[in-house]
Design an enzyme around this catalytic site. Structure first.
Site, PDB file in Angstrom:
ATOM      1  N   ARG A 131      13.936 -21.933   9.323  1.00 30.26           N
ATOM      2  CA  ARG A 131      12.696 -20.249   9.087  1.00 30.26           C
ATOM      3  C   ARG A 131      12.962 -20.757   7.708  1.00 30.26           C
ATOM      4  NH1 ARG A 131      12.221 -22.535  12.997  1.00 30.26           N
ATOM      5  NH2 ARG A 131      12.797 -21.719  15.315  1.00 30.26           N
ATOM      6  N   GLU A 169      15.998 -13.711  10.618  1.00 34.11           N
ATOM      7  CA  GLU A 169      15.018 -13.575  10.342  1.00 34.11           C
ATOM      8  C   GLU A 169      13.488 -12.872  10.390  1.00 34.11           C
ATOM      9  OE1 GLU A 169      12.520 -16.812  14.229  1.00 34.11           O
ATOM     10  OE2 GLU A 169      14.746 -16.750  14.316  1.00 34.11           O
ATOM     11  N   SER A 225      12.103 -12.716  17.715  1.00 38.79           N
ATOM     12  CA  SER A 225      13.075 -12.960  17.150  1.00 38.79           C
ATOM     13  C   SER A 225      13.670 -12.315  15.684  1.00 38.79           C
ATOM     14  CB  SER A 225      12.891 -14.293  17.037  1.00 38.79           C
ATOM     15  OG  SER A 225      13.301 -14.583  18.279  1.00 38.79           O
TER      16      SER A 225
END
EC number: 1.3.1.98
Length: 320
Positions: free
Chosen positions: A194, A313, A243
């Protein structure tokens, strides 16, 4: 983040070489620009949480040349942030300094040549996956499960259901804050989980992905499986941001949050989802400060319970 006057040393609220139109100082000359430049542009309606302040400016370019011209004229004087679907983002209540670039339909085209899928930076993940399916290109089905646009996928190494962008990206075209158009091969982005090395303020305008030959029916079945799995496990019909925390190595963020007793935890109008504990939701009255504050409280409780400090995130942008 600091206020724009502190960062850019504007005099009387006007940037260098700005124009005044209708009593509003524009950051650049608008002569020849065909896109829409909006001051004090509301962002809450454009992000999934439906919270947050305004952008100092929003520019919606007509096409690639229009965007290049605009950024060339900015000359790096203002911070630039690209905005896709706003699905993985908290816009803080103080708004976003500088210019938000919103890519529209001219940047949402998808084409397929052999096993290579070329996409505009504003193309939605489901469109990319569907175009690949129709052309018999496998390996991009996972994009059906990511609620966002190609530009965001490329910057964040977006992924789901066992695959991520770094597995299939060939290269991307990027406009840098000074208006320069460059092509970056996937290796230059130094992908990790990520995260990429894409420069701040760079706007992804297109990307090329490579798949493998596949049967459209089998590809479609896998896309349906992904869609059903998302529907069953995630609070898709709420005001959420996807998320919230990265999965620590060998662990699942949602399990750590659950074991820390945070399922259903609230702060103001924000809540940890009862359905999936790695999702925060706006129950209807939340501010961005509620959502971010709840996230920080979850991180604190998880650390106290397990010794693991979760990493965000979701992107958090703008002034507190």
């Amino acid at each position: 983040m600091e206020q724009p006057d502190d960062v850019f040393n504007w005099d009387n609220g006007m940037a260098p070489d700005c124009e005044v139109e209708g009593g509003v100082a524009t950051p650049v000359s608008t002569e020849g620009l065909r896109g829409k430049l909006t001051p004090d542009a509301p962002l809450a309606k454009l992000v999934w949480f439906k919270t947050g302040g305004n952008a100092d400016w929003m520019f919606e370019p007509e096409d690639l040349d229009d965007l290049r011209l605009f950024l060339e004229r900015l000359e790096g004087e203002l911070p630039v942030m690209a905005l896709g679907l706003g699905s993985n983002m908290i816009v803080r209540d103080g708004g976003v300094p500088g210019v938000v670039i919103k890519l529209g339909k001219p940047f949402a085209k998808v084409s397929v040549d052999g096993q290579v899928v070329t996409c505009g930076g504003g193309a939605h993940g489901i469109l990319v996956a569907s175009a690949a399916r129709d052309a018999g290109v496998a390996g991009l089905e996972f994009m059906r499960g990511i609620p966002g646009t190609v530009g965001g996928f490329v910057r964040m190494n977006g992924g789901a259901y066992g695959r991520e962008v770094s597995d299939c990206l060939i290269d991307c075209q990027v406009i840098l804050p000074d208006g320069a158009l460059v092509t970056l091969p996937a290796a230059d982005l130094q992908y990790t989980y990520r995260h990429s090395a894409l420069p701040d303020g760079a706007v992804v305008v297109s990307a090329r992905f490579e798949g493998t030959p596949g049967d459209p029916e089998a590809i479609g079945a896998e896309m349906d499986r992904i869609a059903d799995a998302r529907e069953a496990s995630q609070p898709l019909r709420t005001k959420t941001g996807g998320s919230t925390f990265k999965n620590p190595p060998g662990m699942k963020a949602w399990e750590l949050v659950d074991k820390a007793g945070c399922r259903g935890l609230t702060m103001g109008g924000a809540q940890v989802s009862e359905k999936h504990t790695n999702f925060l939701i706006n129950t209807g009255t939340a501010t961005s400060a509620d959502i971010e504050g709840l996230g920080e409280e979850v991180r604190r409780r998880v650390y106290e319970n397990s010794g693991v400090m979760l990493e965000w995130e979701i992107q958090r942008v703008g002034r507190p």
